[in-house]
Design an enzyme around this catalytic site. Structure first.
Site, PDB file in Angstrom:
ATOM      1  N   ASN A  52     -19.277  -2.690  43.723  1.00 15.70           N
ATOM      2  CA  ASN A  52     -19.768  -3.181  42.443  1.00 15.70           C
ATOM      3  C   ASN A  52     -19.652  -2.087  41.385  1.00 15.70           C
ATOM      4  OD1 ASN A  52     -21.425  -4.087  40.266  1.00 15.70           O
ATOM      5  ND2 ASN A  52     -22.545  -5.435  41.632  1.00 15.70           N
ATOM      6  N   ILE A  85     -19.656  -8.833  41.013  1.00 15.49           N
ATOM      7  CA  ILE A  85     -20.053  -8.786  39.609  1.00 15.49           C
ATOM      8  C   ILE A  85     -21.408  -9.469  39.463  1.00 15.49           C
ATOM      9  CG2 ILE A  85     -19.514  -9.475  37.244  1.00 15.49           C
ATOM     10  CD1 ILE A  85     -16.578  -9.449  37.940  1.00 15.49           C
ATOM     11  N   ASP A  86     -22.365  -8.743  38.905  1.00 12.13           N
ATOM     12  CA  ASP A  86     -23.674  -9.309  38.592  1.00 12.13           C
ATOM     13  C   ASP A  86     -23.687  -9.682  37.115  1.00 12.13           C
ATOM     14  OD1 ASP A  86     -24.473  -8.725  41.207  1.00 12.13           O
ATOM     15  OD2 ASP A  86     -25.103  -6.702  40.633  1.00 12.13           O
ATOM     16  N   VAL A  87     -24.208 -10.857  36.816  1.00 10.60           N
ATOM     17  CA  VAL A  87     -24.154 -11.388  35.452  1.00 10.60           C
ATOM     18  C   VAL A  87     -25.553 -11.766  34.987  1.00 10.60           C
ATOM     19  CG1 VAL A  87     -23.187 -13.175  33.963  1.00 10.60           C
ATOM     20  CG2 VAL A  87     -21.824 -12.270  35.858  1.00 10.60           C
ATOM     21  N   TYR A 130     -24.012  -7.060  34.353  1.00 11.44           N
ATOM     22  CA  TYR A 130     -25.271  -6.343  34.582  1.00 11.44           C
ATOM     23  C   TYR A 130     -25.029  -5.290  35.654  1.00 11.44           C
ATOM     24  CZ  TYR A 130     -30.284  -5.808  35.732  1.00 11.44           C
ATOM     25  OH  TYR A 130     -31.552  -5.326  35.955  1.00 11.44           O
TER      26      TYR A 130
END
Length: 248
Positions: A102, A128-130, A140
């Site tokens: 990440n 992918i953190d959103v 994020y």
């Protein structure tokens, strides 16, 4: 036809498996060994473990990873704190089948290419953190909102050699109110690599909605530990709706 995968995605913290709400408010799921045995008995398709302590400290808990891998009889993806090709090699040597990166991918996209060239794209999952901000979707990372388009970033990862994308909605994570369908619509038919959607799965119907919007695999934690549904329940509903799944 590739079969739709049902993938528990849980966090490793202080040597315990936990789930969270919006990446905070952690709740213990159970001990490593006992939880692995439950997953084995339920014949889940894959398992994703994200070491959140390693993500913060940079110190990967190789001992816990080894313990997990010994008890895990399904494809295992490990993420958290990976910074070098040697980290990947050690995790794979301990028994993992894939790794998830990440923050390192954000910092150095060429690392994706190097990892894919050495180990094969099939074992490189980019995560992918959103999170939403003012009606917009932002990437994020470690508590910070970045002025990056999640879709554009995913397309760059794909070009660099990522084999899969793990897409997590921070706002929906742990809420058990269904996946973020608006986020999924942005990604619909945009990627060539498999898309694993994560954050919010609460019942089998949520999975049907996500797959109809282009998700290739369904990840979740709450549903498999704090609801009446099992991975088999989700698969059976998907099969009734015409999706190809692995049923035993």
């Amino acid at each position: 036809m590739l079969k739709t995968r049902i993938i528990p995605c849980v966090l490793l913290k202080n040597g315990q498996l936990v789930k969270s709400i919006e990446f905070k408010d952690f709740r213990t799921i159970g001990h490593l060994t006992s939880t692995m045995r439950i997953y084995n008995a339920r014949n889940v398709d894959e398992l994703i473990i994200l070491d959140i302590d390693a993500s913060k400290s940079g110190e990967i808990d190789f001992e816990s990873i080894e313990d997990l891998a010994k008890e895990c009889f399904m494809p295992l993806t490990i993420g958290g704190g990976i910074k070098t090709l040697e980290d990947i090699q050690k995790i794979l040597n301990l028994g993992a089948d894939k790794i998830s990166i990440n923050s390192k991918a954000l910092e150095d996209m060429d690392f994706i290419s190097k990892a894919a060239n050495r180990f094969g794209s099939q074992c490189i999952v980019c995560s992918i953190d959103v999170k939403r901000k003012g009606g917009q979707f932002c990437v994020y990372d470690r508590g910070n909102l970045l002025e990056k388009s999640p879709l554009e970033l995913a397309l760059e990862y794909e070009k660099k050699g990522a084999g899969e994308l793990l897409l997590t909605s921070v706002d929906f994570e742990g809420r058990a109110k269904g996946y973020d369908l608006e986020l999924l619509k942005i990604f619909q038919n945009k990627l060539k690599i498999p898309l694993i959607i994560n954050g919010g799965l609460s019942n089998p119907s949520d999975g049907v909605e996500a797959l109809n919007l282009g998700a290739d695999a369904l990840a979740g934690a709450y549903i498999f530990h704090f609801s009446k549904y099992t991975p088999k329940d989700v698969k059976e509903e998907l099969a009734r709706q015409g999706f190809a799944v692995r049923l035993l």
